[in-house]
Design an enzyme around this catalytic site. Structure first.
Site, mmCIF file in Angstrom:
data_model
loop_
_atom_site.group_PDB
_atom_site.id
_atom_site.type_symbol
_atom_site.label_atom_id
_atom_site.label_comp_id
_atom_site.label_asym_id
_atom_site.label_seq_id
_atom_site.Cartn_x
_atom_site.Cartn_y
_atom_site.Cartn_z
ATOM 1 C CG HIS A 86 -1.982 1.050 1.203
ATOM 2 N ND1 HIS A 86 -3.329 0.769 1.302
ATOM 3 C CD2 HIS A 86 -1.904 2.406 1.089
ATOM 4 C CE1 HIS A 86 -4.027 1.901 1.258
ATOM 5 N NE2 HIS A 86 -3.183 2.908 1.142
ATOM 6 C CB THR A 128 -4.978 8.797 -9.051
ATOM 7 O OG1 THR A 128 -4.871 8.488 -7.667
ATOM 8 C CG2 THR A 128 -6.427 9.006 -9.449
ATOM 9 N NE ARG A 151 -0.987 13.566 -11.097
ATOM 10 C CZ ARG A 151 0.107 14.313 -11.211
ATOM 11 N NH1 ARG A 151 0.015 15.597 -11.542
ATOM 12 N NH2 ARG A 151 1.300 13.788 -11.012
ATOM 13 C CG ASP A 180 -9.749 11.021 -6.017
ATOM 14 O OD1 ASP A 180 -8.664 11.176 -5.420
ATOM 15 O OD2 ASP A 180 -10.800 11.615 -5.698
ATOM 16 C CG HIS A 211 -7.942 3.886 0.468
ATOM 17 N ND1 HIS A 211 -7.387 3.369 -0.672
ATOM 18 C CD2 HIS A 211 -6.958 4.601 1.085
ATOM 19 C CE1 HIS A 211 -6.127 3.760 -0.761
ATOM 20 N NE2 HIS A 211 -5.842 4.503 0.294
ATOM 21 C CD GLU A 231 -8.498 6.340 4.042
ATOM 22 O OE1 GLU A 231 -7.388 6.835 4.268
ATOM 23 O OE2 GLU A 231 -9.141 6.600 3.000
HETATM 24 C C1 LIG Z 1 -4.515 8.555 4.467
HETATM 25 N N1 LIG Z 1 -4.193 7.912 3.284
HETATM 26 C C2 LIG Z 1 -4.867 8.040 2.105
HETATM 27 N N2 LIG Z 1 -6.199 7.845 2.038
HETATM 28 C C3 LIG Z 1 -6.860 8.003 0.871
HETATM 29 N N3 LIG Z 1 -6.270 8.340 -0.281
HETATM 30 C C4 LIG Z 1 -4.945 8.557 -0.240
HETATM 31 C C5 LIG Z 1 -4.187 8.410 0.944
HETATM 32 N N4 LIG Z 1 -2.904 8.682 0.663
HETATM 33 C C6 LIG Z 1 -2.860 9.005 -0.658
HETATM 34 N N5 LIG Z 1 -4.093 8.932 -1.191
HETATM 35 C C7 LIG Z 1 -4.493 9.198 -2.574
HETATM 36 O O1 LIG Z 1 -3.364 9.070 -3.415
HETATM 37 C C8 LIG Z 1 -3.117 10.275 -4.139
HETATM 38 C C9 LIG Z 1 -1.630 10.496 -4.284
HETATM 39 O O2 LIG Z 1 -1.027 9.508 -5.077
HETATM 40 P P1 LIG Z 1 -1.275 9.320 -6.646
HETATM 41 O O3 LIG Z 1 -1.447 10.683 -7.267
HETATM 42 O O4 LIG Z 1 -2.494 8.480 -6.789
HETATM 43 O O5 LIG Z 1 -0.050 8.650 -7.121
HETATM 44 C C10 LIG Z 1 -3.803 11.352 -3.299
HETATM 45 O O6 LIG Z 1 -4.204 12.460 -4.078
HETATM 46 C C11 LIG Z 1 -5.005 10.620 -2.727
HETATM 47 O O7 LIG Z 1 -6.068 10.615 -3.630
#
Ligand SMILES: CNc1ncnc2c1ncn2[C@@H]1O[C@H](COP(=O)(O)O)[C@@H](O)[C@H]1O
Length: 379
Positions: A29, A120, A122, A167, A235, A238
């Site tokens: 993760h 994600t 982009r 997302d 997820h 949380e």
């Molecule tokens: C508390 N932990 C978490 N809970 C939920 N979503 C999380 C996260 N940590 C990261 N992200 C998700 O991952 C994106 C960044 O990586 P990527 O751009 O995808 O590589 C964040 O914008 C968020 O949407």
């Protein structure tokens, strides 16, 4: 860095950072944009600044703009780091590719031997990058990194597969677009590989700000992904707002293979998860530092789940933000939950069982464990 722990068995062997770094680890993760180290962000910023990039200049040096070491965001302020800073800096082919390779190297140096990195897809119109292009850039960077390792014949190499994240703020049609991309770039080969397997998309994830979105709108996308043969992780529970019975039952109805975080789960659903022996990705430092759990490390739900038959994978979530490497997470678990060496090795083995790559692909790692278990007390 976390203090060493004395194993309480007769040999009183030390569990320290050397031991947990040498332990062959599986990271399941880790969000790509959250795993970029401050050094890597600084280097991207310096390069852009030297090229006269106004956008980078306006953002300011990450060493100053992102909070200094020792101060961490809570789950409420956390998502701004990405939207307001990282996505505006890591926003073209060069920076995405460089960041991806740097992350791979950081995990490898920390003794991670198998990584399921998630990101994600982009769309970046300013750089002419579509969601599919983004995935190609990341896979190409991982492929180049992998080929370099094969050429160097590095003994302590890392195998990396990709998970695509949807997302929670996306529309259902954007989610379906990501499922299409995931299906296009997934590997259909089940053959075990003697070298490091080439990177491909292995699974789909649901992530993002847990106070936003309605997960029910993604049911058809996740069902379609499952039908394509992609693994699923979500997820899960949380924050209290994303832990309603309705939301959690919807997520479980997708038949996920693993759950991330898994914090605020009502007892009846805990029983379902235990019965299905779902894999759990548990993030100690992230949850404690972002104040997602109560009672410090000792109060973390890791203690409860480690005693079940669900395979648990300690994970970093966003090592760039929380600055605790996976080897440090193992050290924390050992210290806070009184784990001796054998138990720490067992924990790392449990993470292998939760991996999406399948036992044949993980053979090499399992062999590494056998070697570590044979090391009596030399480390
Ligand atoms: C508390 N932990 C978490 N809970 C939920 N979503 C999380 C996260 N940590 C990261 N992200 C998700 O991952 C994106 C960044 O990586 P990527 O751009 O995808 O590589 C964040 O914008 C968020 O949407």
């Amino acid at each position: 860095m976390t203090d060493p722990v004395i194993d309480n068995d007769a040999t009183r062997r030390i569990i320290d950072a050397d031991f947990t770094t040498a332990l062959p680890k599986t990271e399941l993760h880790a969000h790509l944009s959250g795993s970029i180290s401050r050094e890597t962000l600084s280097s991207i910023w310096q390069t852009k600044k030297s090229q006269g990039d106004d956008g980078a200049l306006a953002l300011g040096d990450p060493a100053i703009a992102l909070k200094p070491s020792g101060s961490f965001p809570t789950i409420l302020s956390f998502f701004q780091i990405f939207n307001e800073y990282i996505y505006n800096l890591v926003n073209d082919r060069e920076s995405i590719s460089y960041a991806t390779k740097s992350i791979a190297e950081d995990f490898r140096r920390d003794g991670v031997r198998y990584l399921e990195l998630r990101t994600t897809p982009r769309e970046i119109p300013t750089a002419g990058i579509s969601r599919e292009n983004y995935v190609q850039i990341v896979l190409d960077a991982l492929g180049q990194y992998r080929n370099d390792q094969v050429q160097m014949k590095a003994a302590d190499h890392i195998g990396i597969q990709l998970i695509l994240s949807i997302d929670r703020t996306m529309t259902p049609s954007q989610a379906h677009e990501i499922v299409d991309i995931a299906s296009k770039y997934m590997s259909r080969s089940r053959a075990p590989s003697t070298t490091i397997p080439p990177p491909s998309v292995i699974a789909l994830d649901l992530c993002g700000n847990p106070t936003k979105g309605d997960v029910g709108t993604f049911t058809s996308a996740f069902r379609r992904a499952k039908a394509f043969g992609l693994k699923l992780t979500v997820h899960f529970a949380e924050v209290p707002a994303s832990s309603t019975e309705e939301e959690l039952r919807t997520l479980l109805s997708w038949r996920p293979d693993r759950l991330g975080h898994a914090i605020h789960i009502p007892p009846d659903l805990k029983d379902v998860i235990k019965k299905q022996k779902l894999g759990l990705e548990l993030c100690l430092s992230c949850n404690v530092l972002a104040e997602m759990t109560q009672g410090g490390f000792k109060g973390h739900h890791f203690g409860e789940w480690a005693a079940t038959e669900c395979p648990v994978a300690l994970s970093t979530d966003d090592v760039g933000v929380f600055e605790s490497s996976l080897s440090n997470e193992y050290l924390i678990a050992s210290r806070e939950f009184g784990l001796g060496r054998e138990e720490v090795v067992q924990l790392a083995r449990g993470a292998v069982a939760a991996a999406f790559a399948g036992r044949e692909r993980m053979e090499r790692l399992i062999g590494d464990f056998e070697r570590v278990e044979q090391i009596p007390s030399s480390l």
